[in-house]
Design a protein around this motif. Structure first.
Motif, PDB file in Angstrom:
ATOM      1  N   TYR A  42       1.814   4.138   5.909  1.00 61.33           N
ATOM      2  CA  TYR A  42       1.947   2.751   5.768  1.00 61.33           C
ATOM      3  C   TYR A  42       2.965   2.052   6.479  1.00 61.33           C
ATOM      4  CZ  TYR A  42      -2.302   3.363   3.017  1.00 61.33           C
ATOM      5  OH  TYR A  42      -3.848   3.659   2.826  1.00 61.33           O
ATOM      6  N   PHE A  98       0.964  -1.124   0.017  1.00 61.88           N
ATOM      7  CA  PHE A  98      -0.010  -0.173  -0.198  1.00 61.88           C
ATOM      8  C   PHE A  98       1.038   1.290  -0.251  1.00 61.88           C
ATOM      9  CE2 PHE A  98      -3.814  -2.213   2.222  1.00 61.88           C
ATOM     10  CZ  PHE A  98      -4.307  -2.559   0.948  1.00 61.88           C
ATOM     11  N   ASP A 152      -8.887   0.186   1.217  1.00 60.60           N
ATOM     12  CA  ASP A 152      -7.975   0.355   0.354  1.00 60.60           C
ATOM     13  C   ASP A 152      -7.450  -0.939  -0.709  1.00 60.60           C
ATOM     14  OD1 ASP A 152      -6.483   2.687   1.290  1.00 60.60           O
ATOM     15  OD2 ASP A 152      -5.550   1.535   2.857  1.00 60.60           O
ATOM     16  N   ALA A 168      -4.616  -2.303  -3.602  1.00 61.71           N
ATOM     17  CA  ALA A 168      -3.519  -2.117  -4.262  1.00 61.71           C
ATOM     18  C   ALA A 168      -2.710  -3.157  -4.925  1.00 61.71           C
ATOM     19  CB  ALA A 168      -2.476  -0.912  -3.450  1.00 61.71           C
TER      20      ALA A 168
END
Length: 150
Positions: free
Chosen positions: A32, A22, A85, A87
């Motif tokens: 992060y 992330f 989130d 990714a």
């Protein structure tokens, strides 16, 4: 061949790998990686029945992942899921991993009685917008951050 897995309480090491993914993907390593929570906190997060962390694994390494939350509604007996989130590592993009992560979440959400999964995308993030338009219906909304201390 990648595989998708929902993390559980004992998967803190994989969650830490996902935090690094992330940070790199969002260009925000400080958020992060700058203050990674204690092991006990991460175990508690992974054990929370309304928090879902799904990873795409490639050769025992986290290639991508998502974190989603189950929201219990009050106006009807139903739930919705929010992807907070999502990714995928740069080197692993364009291989269907993001779609696979969402498909895995759809299975979980359906089993838990959710009627919708929603996600936000930033203007200019054309790849994310294209992915989400392929999988769902676009709504143009405004997002506001409200500081609880002001």
């Amino acid at each position: 061949m990648p595989f998708f897995e929902q993390l559980g309480r004992s998967d803190v090491a994989w969650l830490k790998q996902l935090l690094a993914v992330f940070g790199e993907a969002f260009g925000d390593k400080a958020a992060y990686q700058g203050a990674v929570p204690r092991e006990a906190y991460l175990e508690s997060f992974l054990a929370d029945e309304r928090c879902f962390t799904i990873v795409a694994m490639e050769a025992e390494e986290v290639a991508g992942g998502l974190v989603a939350y189950e929201l219990v509604k009050f106006e009807q007996e139903r739930k919705e899921f929010y992807i907070y989130d999502l990714a995928v590592k740069q080197a692993d993009r364009r291989r269907g991993l993001a779609t696979g992560l969402i498909v895995t979440l759809k299975t979980i959400a359906r089993a838990r009685g959710a009627y919708v999964i929603y996600v936000q995308a930033d203007r200019g993030d054309d790849a994310a917008i294209a992915l989400y338009e392929k999988l769902g219906v676009r709504e143009d909304v405004l997002h506001f951050d409200i500081d609880p201390d002001k």
